[in-house]
Design a protein around this motif. Structure first.
Motif, short mmCIF file in Angstrom:
data_model
loop_
_atom_site.label_atom_id
_atom_site.label_comp_id
_atom_site.label_asym_id
_atom_site.label_seq_id
_atom_site.Cartn_x
_atom_site.Cartn_y
_atom_site.Cartn_z
N TYR A 266 38.50 37.69 32.91
CA TYR A 266 39.44 38.04 33.90
C TYR A 266 39.14 39.56 34.26
O TYR A 266 38.37 40.30 33.34
CB TYR A 266 40.86 37.85 33.59
N GLU A 286 41.80 41.06 41.70
CA GLU A 286 42.47 40.22 40.68
C GLU A 286 41.72 39.01 40.59
O GLU A 286 41.48 38.21 41.61
CB GLU A 286 43.88 39.80 40.78
N THR A 287 41.01 38.56 39.43
CA THR A 287 40.36 37.41 39.36
C THR A 287 40.34 37.02 37.75
O THR A 287 40.49 37.88 36.94
CB THR A 287 38.87 37.47 39.96
N SER A 289 38.73 33.38 35.44
CA SER A 289 37.76 32.18 35.40
C SER A 289 38.68 30.99 35.24
O SER A 289 38.17 30.05 35.78
CB SER A 289 37.18 32.35 34.01
N SER A 307 44.37 39.81 45.79
CA SER A 307 43.56 41.13 45.73
C SER A 307 43.55 41.64 47.05
O SER A 307 43.44 40.60 48.03
CB SER A 307 42.08 40.36 45.26
N ASN A 326 43.39 38.51 49.78
CA ASN A 326 42.83 37.10 49.30
C ASN A 326 43.63 36.69 48.27
O ASN A 326 43.88 37.24 47.21
CB ASN A 326 41.43 37.29 48.72
N GLU A 328 44.81 33.59 45.37
CA GLU A 328 44.17 32.45 44.73
C GLU A 328 45.59 32.06 43.74
O GLU A 328 46.03 32.83 42.94
CB GLU A 328 43.18 33.02 43.65
N ASP A 336 44.65 26.49 47.00
CA ASP A 336 44.46 27.50 47.81
C ASP A 336 44.78 27.55 49.09
O ASP A 336 45.33 28.30 49.91
CB ASP A 336 43.15 28.42 47.32
#
Length: 699
Positions: A266, A286-287, A289, A307, A326, A328, A336
């Motif tokens: 992450y 923010e991301t 896996s 994000s 964006n 998620e 999404d």
């Protein structure tokens, strides 16, 4: 009789060269034939921020040395305290030898030694040394101590270098290191190992985290934390940088575990920067896996990631906001495409005072909601909107103290819609509105000194929409509350507006007690000419007439707080209940939240929600603290989350023991129980002062 002598060139020529004069105070001072100045009885020397006290000082002018007979106490300009039995020093107290000596740093860490050599006013070399921040009681071993063959204290770098060091607990050796470096208590930042932590979870097993802190200059740092357990090998990273006009923080982790076959990771990053002409640049990235990673490792409870990058300018009269976001989703039952994942918005608002009175506001905005899919309908629809608006408002005080507010506004929006045949590709909507509010504040002061304010309020408004009806992308979740009770439109966004004639009536009673016992109670309801679309069943706003709003707050000077809001569709038919009760004093902090929501298919809620959230903190005594929290689902009759942390702390040691349990209902996230223990020894954590109960010395 005490004698005050100012020693300039005669006694301390080096002090004069250092642009400072030394002051000597003693009961008796004499100069003998050997050019020795002998001060005896309650001797005190002051020089350049340092202070020395002793029973006798002999200044030998030919050798330019001080022979000092104890008990000796030296308080250096940086706050360091030296004590010794005997010493030989230069007149500036920077070089020499102290025998039977002790150093106290920042009134926290004491280091005892057979001998201390002072060099260049910067280095102190100690032999046969014991260091501890615990209270030392006679010959009894302290709770912890470090014994070393040699210790060098660098006062400029604020570091302690140990050679042949042994950590002892109650006199028992537990760890030996040939070399060791530790920061002294006055240092704010230093590269080195931080406090290790231990955790034990049902998902990852027993694990240890060993964070290492790197100072990358005065304005940057990096923390690297290896995390090793039976089920995972993880590297955690945190990078921080301060700029002249902002700051940046990046947190990330990479894991190789037995829960999933592929690597997991992450990254969260956020920054804020001040630009020219009052502009601000704000971004958040923010991301992750996989959906379960954040919860499995305890990094975050978020089930949606957002994000964004934003340009913001706020002045007294204008607001400019440009943002790209964006989304998620990490939820099992949400794709999404339904969010939509990409939202862009640009808006500008300004106001000024026209010559004819009142306040004139105007603005323009542009929004885009984009979905990756090209299928027809909600899952693929793309919507763009460009709009302009203007509004004028004014207020007057009428006879008998009635306050009148008037507002009129006009809004124009152009919608462009793709991938949804249910709506026209291009649509124009014009929305005029006007409204007025009458408030009649009635006040009185009772014989007890309490102030009562009763404010009945009514509002009337009208609005209409000419043109098409666009899809609703930004007005899906709205609830009636005290803030929007008298608004012309209560929708959260721009895609919907309440039309037709409507009225709202309410009354607010406020009591300000003379002793600080304050309370507020609000009651109100909205009445419409026609029913509105887009409000959900539990919003309190569906139908021609809204639910009844009852909201109140009670604050007591003793630390008690009660705050509640509820919506009622009838006398015995609540729609929403949201309450918090709290109380605190010097030793106890208690808080509880209760939420009740009825079923609402439009909000994807098919069952009643009834939950308690409780958090409490207890200062048991000066050494023990207990924090507990719990969340319980009354509707499902099951716990959602529980946790407790017990802390013991004295002047030299802090130990935290924690336990938590998360009861997950998601198919992606498994229930997890976590146990953790962490501790630190006082005075060796940069920027942290010791505290807590100082242990006594009993018989």
């Amino acid at each position: 009789m005490r004698v005050l002598v100012f020693l300039l060139l005669l006694c301390m020529p080096l002090a004069l060269n250092a642009q400072g004069a030394a002051t000597l105070v003693a009961d008796t001072v004499e100069l003998n034939a050997d050019e020795q100045l002998v001060a005896t009885g309650n001797v005190e020397v002051l020089f350049d921020g340092s202070r020395l006290t002793a029973s006798q000082i002999i200044f030998d002018r030919p050798s330019d040395t001080l022979q000092i007979i104890g008990p000796i106490v030296i308080q250096a300009a940086d706050g360091t305290i030296f004590t010794a039995d005997r010493a030989t020093l230069d007149p500036r107290l920077e070089n020499g030898i102290l025998q039977g000596a002790r150093i106290v740093l920042e009134q926290q860490l004491q280091v005892a030694s057979n001998q201390i050599d002072r060099r260049e006013g910067r280095y102190s070399q100690l032999y046969k040394t014991t260091a501890t921040s615990c209270r030392v009681c006679g010959t009894q071993a302290p709770l912890w101590e470090i014994r070393a063959e040699q210790v060098i204290h660098d006062t400029q770098e604020k570091q302690l270098y140990f050679s042949n060091a042994t950590l002892r607990v109650r006199g028992v050796p537990v760890l030996w290191l040939p070399r060791m470096r530790l920061p002294d208590p006055s240092l704010d930042r230093s590269s080195g190992l931080l406090i290790p932590t231990q955790s034990n979870t049902t998902q990852l097993g027993f694990g240890i985290k060993l964070p290492y802190f790197f100072t990358l200059g005065d304005h940057r740092d990096l923390t690297v934390t290896p995390y090793v357990s039976q089920e995972t090998t993880t590297i955690e990273l945190r990078y921080r940088q301060a700029f002249a006009n902002g700051d940046l923080t990046v947190e990330a982790a990479v894991s190789d575990d037995t829960l999933l076959p592929e690597a997991r990771s992450y990254l969260f990053a956020e920054g804020r920067f001040d630009l020219a002409n009052a502009y601000q640049l704000i971004f958040d990235i923010e991301t992750v896996s996989d959906p379960a990673y954040l919860v499995d490792y305890g990094y975050s409870d978020k089930d949606r990631l957002d994000s964004s990058v934003q340009l913001l300018r706020v002045t007294d009269r204008a607001l400019l906001n440009a943002r790209l976001t964006n989304y998620e989703s990490l939820r099992d039952d949400e794709a999404d495409a339904s969010l939509p994942p990409i939202i862009a918005d640009l808006s500008y608002e300004s106001s000024y005072d026209p010559a004819f009175g009142g306040l004139l506001r105007y603005g323009a905005s542009f929004d885009v909601a984009y979905r990756y899919s090209t299928v027809d309908g909600d899952a693929g629809r793309d919507v763009s909107r460009i709009g302009a608006n203007g509004a004028w408002s004014d207020s007057w005080i009428l006879p008998y103290g009635v306050v009148a507010d008037v507002q009129t506004a006009l809004r124009t929006d152009i919608y462009m819609i793709n991938d949804d045949v249910a709506f026209a590709e291009d649509d124009l909507r014009v929305t005029p509105s006007m409204g007025g509010t009458l408030r009649w504040p009635l006040g009185r002061v009772s014989t007890t000194g309490a102030t009562h304010l009763l404010e009945p309020t009514v509002s009337f408004s009208w609005a209409d929409a000419y043109g098409g009806t666009p899809p609703n992308e930004d007005s899906l979740r709205t609830e009636l509350d005290r803030a929007n009770l008298f608004a012309i439109s209560r929708y959260a966004g721009e895609d919907r507006i309440e039309t037709g004639v409507q009225a709202a009536a309410g009354v607010t009673w406020t009591r300000l007690g003379a002793g600080g016992f304050n309370s507020t109670l609000t009651f109100g309801r909205v009445f419409r000419q026609e029913e509105q679309e887009g409000f959900t069943n539990t919003s309190g706003l569906n139908g021609k007439n809204s639910d009844f709003l009852i909201a109140g707050q009670l604050i007591a000077p003793s630390g008690f707080l009660f705050d509640t809001r509820s919506l009622w569709n009838g006398v015995e038919d609540p729609t929403v209940v949201d309450s918090r009760i709290a109380w605190r004093n010097d030793r106890v902090t208690l808080g509880a939240n209760y939420v009740w929501l009825g079923p609402d298919a439009e909000e994807d809620r098919f069952e009643t929600i009834s939950e308690w959230t409780v958090d409490a903190g207890f200062v048991i005594n000066d050494a023990w603290n207990l924090d507990v929290n719990a969340r319980y689902d009354l509707a499902e009759d099951r716990p959602v989350r529980t946790g407790a942390t017990l802390q013991w702390r004295n002047e030299c040691v802090t130990v935290d023991v924690s336990a938590s349990r998360r009861f997950a209902s998601s198919s992606t996230v498994e229930p997890t129980t976590t146990f953790g223990i962490s501790g630190s020894i006082g005075s060796f954590s940069t920027g942290r002062a010791t505290g807590g109960l100082a242990t006594g010395c009993g018989n």
